[in-house]
Scaffold this motif. Structure first.
Motif, PDB file in Angstrom:
ATOM      1  N   TYR A  44       0.825  -1.206   0.000  1.00  0.00           N
ATOM      2  CA  TYR A  44       0.000   0.000   0.000  1.00  0.00           C
ATOM      3  C   TYR A  44       0.851   1.244   0.000  1.00  0.00           C
ATOM      4  O   TYR A  44       0.407   2.311  -0.374  1.00  0.00           O
ATOM      5  CB  TYR A  44      -0.910   0.032   1.222  1.00  0.00           C
ATOM      6  CG  TYR A  44      -1.817  -1.141   1.306  1.00  0.00           C
ATOM      7  CD1 TYR A  44      -2.635  -1.471   0.239  1.00  0.00           C
ATOM      8  CD2 TYR A  44      -1.857  -1.920   2.439  1.00  0.00           C
ATOM      9  CE1 TYR A  44      -3.475  -2.558   0.305  1.00  0.00           C
ATOM     10  CE2 TYR A  44      -2.684  -3.006   2.516  1.00  0.00           C
ATOM     11  CZ  TYR A  44      -3.495  -3.311   1.450  1.00  0.00           C
ATOM     12  OH  TYR A  44      -4.317  -4.387   1.526  1.00  0.00           O
ATOM     13  N   SER A  45       2.102   1.107   0.468  1.00  0.00           N
ATOM     14  CA  SER A  45       2.939   2.293   0.531  1.00  0.00           C
ATOM     15  C   SER A  45       3.548   2.607  -0.830  1.00  0.00           C
ATOM     16  O   SER A  45       4.191   3.622  -0.991  1.00  0.00           O
ATOM     17  CB  SER A  45       4.035   2.092   1.576  1.00  0.00           C
ATOM     18  OG  SER A  45       4.717   0.890   1.324  1.00  0.00           O
ATOM     19  N   LEU A  46       3.311   1.735  -1.811  1.00  0.00           N
ATOM     20  CA  LEU A  46       3.859   1.992  -3.147  1.00  0.00           C
ATOM     21  C   LEU A  46       2.971   2.993  -3.885  1.00  0.00           C
ATOM     22  O   LEU A  46       1.809   3.169  -3.539  1.00  0.00           O
ATOM     23  CB  LEU A  46       3.895   0.686  -3.948  1.00  0.00           C
ATOM     24  CG  LEU A  46       4.829  -0.399  -3.442  1.00  0.00           C
ATOM     25  CD1 LEU A  46       4.654  -1.643  -4.280  1.00  0.00           C
ATOM     26  CD2 LEU A  46       6.262   0.062  -3.481  1.00  0.00           C
ATOM     27  N   PRO A  47       3.532   3.626  -4.917  1.00  0.00           N
ATOM     28  CA  PRO A  47       2.687   4.486  -5.750  1.00  0.00           C
ATOM     29  C   PRO A  47       1.585   3.663  -6.404  1.00  0.00           C
ATOM     30  O   PRO A  47       1.749   2.458  -6.606  1.00  0.00           O
ATOM     31  CB  PRO A  47       3.648   5.016  -6.810  1.00  0.00           C
ATOM     32  CG  PRO A  47       5.005   4.801  -6.260  1.00  0.00           C
ATOM     33  CD  PRO A  47       4.929   3.659  -5.320  1.00  0.00           C
ATOM     34  N   ILE A  48       0.488   4.344  -6.718  1.00  0.00           N
ATOM     35  CA  ILE A  48      -0.699   3.671  -7.244  1.00  0.00           C
ATOM     36  C   ILE A  48      -0.374   2.824  -8.473  1.00  0.00           C
ATOM     37  O   ILE A  48      -0.854   1.706  -8.630  1.00  0.00           O
ATOM     38  CB  ILE A  48      -1.781   4.719  -7.612  1.00  0.00           C
ATOM     39  CG1 ILE A  48      -2.248   5.421  -6.358  1.00  0.00           C
ATOM     40  CG2 ILE A  48      -2.950   4.078  -8.324  1.00  0.00           C
ATOM     41  CD1 ILE A  48      -3.005   4.548  -5.404  1.00  0.00           C
TER      42      ILE A  48
END
Lengths: 510, 332
Positions: free
Chosen positions: A307-311
């Protein structure tokens, strides 16, 4: 320890970790187990309106504090032309707008998103003062009012056994329009509210109490004035009362804005000030609510996750996380059924392509490319080329076929065929090469068996991978991969017969 | 070449399935059990290169004194046309095969010549260019696992024993012996047929003939899973089949255990007219079709060996062969 036992121990450990993390995420962090769950998030907007007098202006609005039954997901302030900061002093949490010069009517906004946690208890502040300031009911007060207050207190005390029942009785009487004492008091305190009067009488009766300001959350309400509740202390804890019914407990959907303390709004340099609220309900996917509430806390499980990654990367991972599921399908079909496929995990790659192209389009395109490619490959083999250049030639041919399919179908208006680009080109080239070898060595029957087996597995894998529950679980609970791994390990220990062997060894039984 | 027919597929499915309990009671070994209980447990992965690469097998066989078909030439690196031509020019009969091919893939057998043209066992004639291309394909890794570059072997064609003349059609018959911890446990003869296109793979239609370990006589024969009594092309009855020099053949198979160090092993052996049994190749993952050919499950035999006292496992080759011939005689 035999390898078999080790496998089971590792599998059990992995399964426990996976299931435990999933349970934690579900029960503690509120991630929904099923897809499509929606939660109601309330957007509350407080509008501070006043008329500035032309000099320096300072407005302070008490802001709601964190509470256990209501979760504040986010807040925004709008303060055009005003300096703004948030002050936190002695448990007080106030927004401060200020400006050197202001004139005319002004509007300041504060907006917050709130999610009501089902079943969570109201937080008990322990640090609120329980000191009672006896009201002065001396000479200036009319004798009749004083006696009426004493009468009400006496009546409530007779009909009650403790602070809780006393307060309830008192509030019931204060709402009873037939009670002469009550009417007398209200006539005297004409511009006081019910809660003001109740606080006064409670103070007279030596019971610590204060006011709670808040809002009833109802969809699409505008220009709401804050409503009051009453909170009284019975010596051990604070009890909330709904003033018009006298019932203890916080009413459902009541959002507490301010508890105890001073005024809601302080204004210097203006007049005609008022705070109004408007409320809107939004139905938001439950996962988003959990995400927003946990990311604020920096929850490690969420913080160190995809979830902490870019979309953009997240959407790629959404696909990658489905690969293990497809691999499991392949494992099950090979170990339990004994289906023959060309290449172990080629079906999974095909299934991923099918996800992008839709099943029927994908099947049609794949078969078309395979047939055309095989045909070209057989012609190439007659030209006595070296293997490397032949495979390169097949790759180039596949690219040309793909381009041709795209262009022709686009001109014909068949948009779906444009998705041909989702097929991994090298997979197609290698499949064609493999199939042509199988054709030469084992005959076309074997080609049909292997290609058919691969397609069957690919379709099954596609079917599982596009299941909305599977999609939901893999993306939102990646720790379920551990459970999957445990399952694969256990399956890897299966020594029973494959389904195909029940047919293969049939002649032995007769 | 066999054509795909729906009738074949239909027949395959029509017979239904048998219950796994029946299979277990018959002691039939399944693929999963073979992989876990026998290959993973008894075959050390570090010893696989000896059997996975036929050139290595040949070298090891040379050290162990096990006879193999004569290697004419091996090409380690991609060879020029001239060098390949120089090797095959004087030859009348030869076999071209990849060192790391699996499942009999990529084997080209030249049985004779007709001037500049070479005749395959099936009678089809090919040109020298086709042979050169085949050599090149092998080098490029077309037949090896994962497409790794491979080496080419040119081997002398085995002048196979005429005893099998009547039982094989357009191909070389070979004998597969399963050797477990040095003990031969089951054997079969694989005869090519017209339907199998001269290949000895049972799933392609070759005939599998179960051979009685005690006598070397045929005990059972199947083609495509159905029991037969005569060869489909030559019409010769199998009950007259007797492998000559059976004990020597088993001796050779059993000694592959010392040579490879693999506990669960399949040895492919051919009978040469002059030299007797020759080791064609060894296989660390032998298939399970041998059970169908024999009409008997493997498990009981394997259990019997697993239950032996440790000192018996240290027996010499000859004693092990005697033990197997005594113990695993087919009940007739």
């Amino acid at each position: 320890m035999s390898p078999r036992v080790q496998v089971y121990i590792i599998a059990v450990l992995l399964a426990l970790i996976g299931a435990g993390l999933t349970a934690y995420k579900h029960f503690e962090l509120g991630f929904p187990l099923l897809p499509g769950e929606y939660r109601t998030v309330w957007t509350i907007e407080a509008k501070v309106g006043f008329v500035a007098e032309g000099g320096p202006v300072k407005a302070a609005l008490t802001l709601p504090r964190e509470q256990r039954n209501m979760e504040i997901l986010g807040e925004t302030f709008s303060s055009s032309g005003f300096g703004f900061y948030i002050a936190r002093e002695n448990d007080d949490y106030r927004a401060l707008w200020s400006r050197r010069l202001a004139e005319g009517s002004q509007s300041l906004f504060y907006q917050l998103d709130v999610y009501q946690r089902p079943g969570a208890p109201l937080a008990q502040p322990l640090d609120l003062s329980t000191q009672v300031q006896k009201p002065f009911l001396g000479a200036r007060e009319q004798e009749a009012v004083r006696l009426a207050i004493y009468a009400l207190v006496e009546q409530a005390r007779e009909h009650s056994s403790d602070v809780e029942s006393f307060t309830t009785q008192l509030l019931i009487e204060l709402n009873n329009k037939d009670n002469q004492d009550r009417n007398l008091i209200f006539r005297h305190y004409a511009d006081s509210s019910l809660v003001d009067v109740a606080l006064l009488i409670l103070a007279t009766a030596d019971i610590p109490a204060h006011r709670i300001r808040g809002l009833y959350l109802e969809d699409d309400r505008r220009r709401l004035a804050p409503e009051d509740l009453l909170e009284a202390n019975d010596g051990k804890r604070w009890i909330v009362f709904e003033p018009t019914t006298g019932m203890p407990g916080v009413p459902e959907n009541f959002f507490i804005w301010q508890r105890g303390g001073k005024s809601l709004l302080d204004l210097e340099g203006g007049h005609n000030s008022q705070v109004t609220f408007s409320v809107i309900a939004n139905d938001v996917p439950a996962r988003d609510v959990s995400m927003r509430s946990t990311s604020r806390d920096g929850e490690a499980l969420v913080d160190f996750s995809i979830y902490s990654l870019p979309i953009e990367q997240q959407s790629i991972f959404k696909l990658i996380l489905l690969v293990p599921v497809g691999a499991l399908v392949v494992v099950l079909l090979r170990v339990f059924v004994g289906l023959r496929t060309s290449g172990t995990f080629m079906p999974v790659l095909l299934a991923i392509a099918f996800i992008e192209t839709q099943l029927l389009t994908g099947l049609a395109i794949f078969t078309l490319i395979l047939i055309l490619g095989l045909w070209v490959r057989f012609y190439l083999s007659r030209l006595n080329l070296l293997l490397v250049s032949r495979i390169a030639a097949v790759v180039v041919t596949v690219v040309i076929i793909m381009a041709a399919i795209s262009v022709i179908s686009y001109k014909l208006g068949i948009e779906q065929a444009l998705t041909v680009t989702f097929f991994p080109m090298i997979i197609l080239a290698w499949t064609i090469e493999r199939m042509s070898i199988v054709w030469e060595e084992d005959g076309p029957y074997e080609v049909v068996v292997q290609a058919g087996g691969s397609l069957l597995v690919a379709i099954l894998a596609w079917w599982v991978m596009t299941n909305r529950y599977v999609e939901h679980w893999t993306f939102n609970f990646p720790e379920l991969l551990l459970l999957l791994l445990a399952l694969i390990l256990v399956v890897g220990n299966y020594t029973g017969y494959r389904f195909s062997e029940l047919m293969r060894f049939r002649p032995l039984v007769k | 070449m066999r054509q795909f027919t729906f009738r074949h597929l239909f027949n395959k499915v029509r017979g239904g399935v048998v219950s796994p309990i029946t299979l277990r009671d018959m002691g039939i070994l399944g693929m999963n059990a073979r992989n876990i209980h026998y290959i993973a447990r008894y075959n050390d992965r570090r010893k696989f290169p000896t059997v996975d690469d036929k050139l290595n097998t040949k070298r090891a066989a040379g050290h162990a004194g096990i006879p193999v078909p004569e290697l004419i030439r091996a090409f380690e690196a991609p060879a020029s046309r001239k060098r390949v031509m120089a090797v095959i020019e004087p030859l009348w009969q030869f076999v071209v095969k990849p060192a790391r091919g699996s499942g009999g893939k990529g084997i080209l057998v030249i049985a004779g010549r007709n001037g500049d043209r070479y005749r395959k066992t099936s009678g089809v004639e090919i040109e020298v260019l086709d042979i050169l291309r085949h050599v090149n394909n092998i080098h490029s890794g077309l037949y090896s696992l994962g497409g790794k570059p491979d080496r080419v072997m040119i081997e002398a064609l085995v002048d196979f024993d005429p005893i099998f003349q009547n039982y094989s059609f357009e191909g070389v018959p070979d004998i597969r012996v399963i050797v477990f911890r040095g003990f031969p446990v089951m054997a079969m003869l694989r005869c090519s047929t017209h339907a199998s296109d001269g290949k000895a793979n049972l799933h392609q239609g070759a005939v599998g003939v179960g051979i009685d370990l005690a006598t070397g006589k045929s005990s059972h024969a199947v083609q495509r899973g159905l029991r037969i009594h005569r060869h489909p092309d030559t019409e010769f009855p199998f009950d007259q089949l007797q492998v000559p020099g059976w004990r020597d053949l088993l001796h050779l198979a059993a000694s592959c255990y010392e040579m490879t160090g693999l506990g669960y092993l399949g040895c492919d052996i051919v009978l040469d007219r002059e030299r007797g049994p020759l080791l064609l190749e060894a296989n660390a993952r032998p298939g399970l079709a041998i059970q169908v050919a024999n009409g008997v499950g493997l498990r009981r035999h394997l259990h019997c060996i697993e239950g032996l006292a440790p000192e018996k496992l240290g027996m010499r080759v000859g004693e092990r062969v005697n033990f197997s011939m005594r113990t695993f005689a087919a009940d007739q």
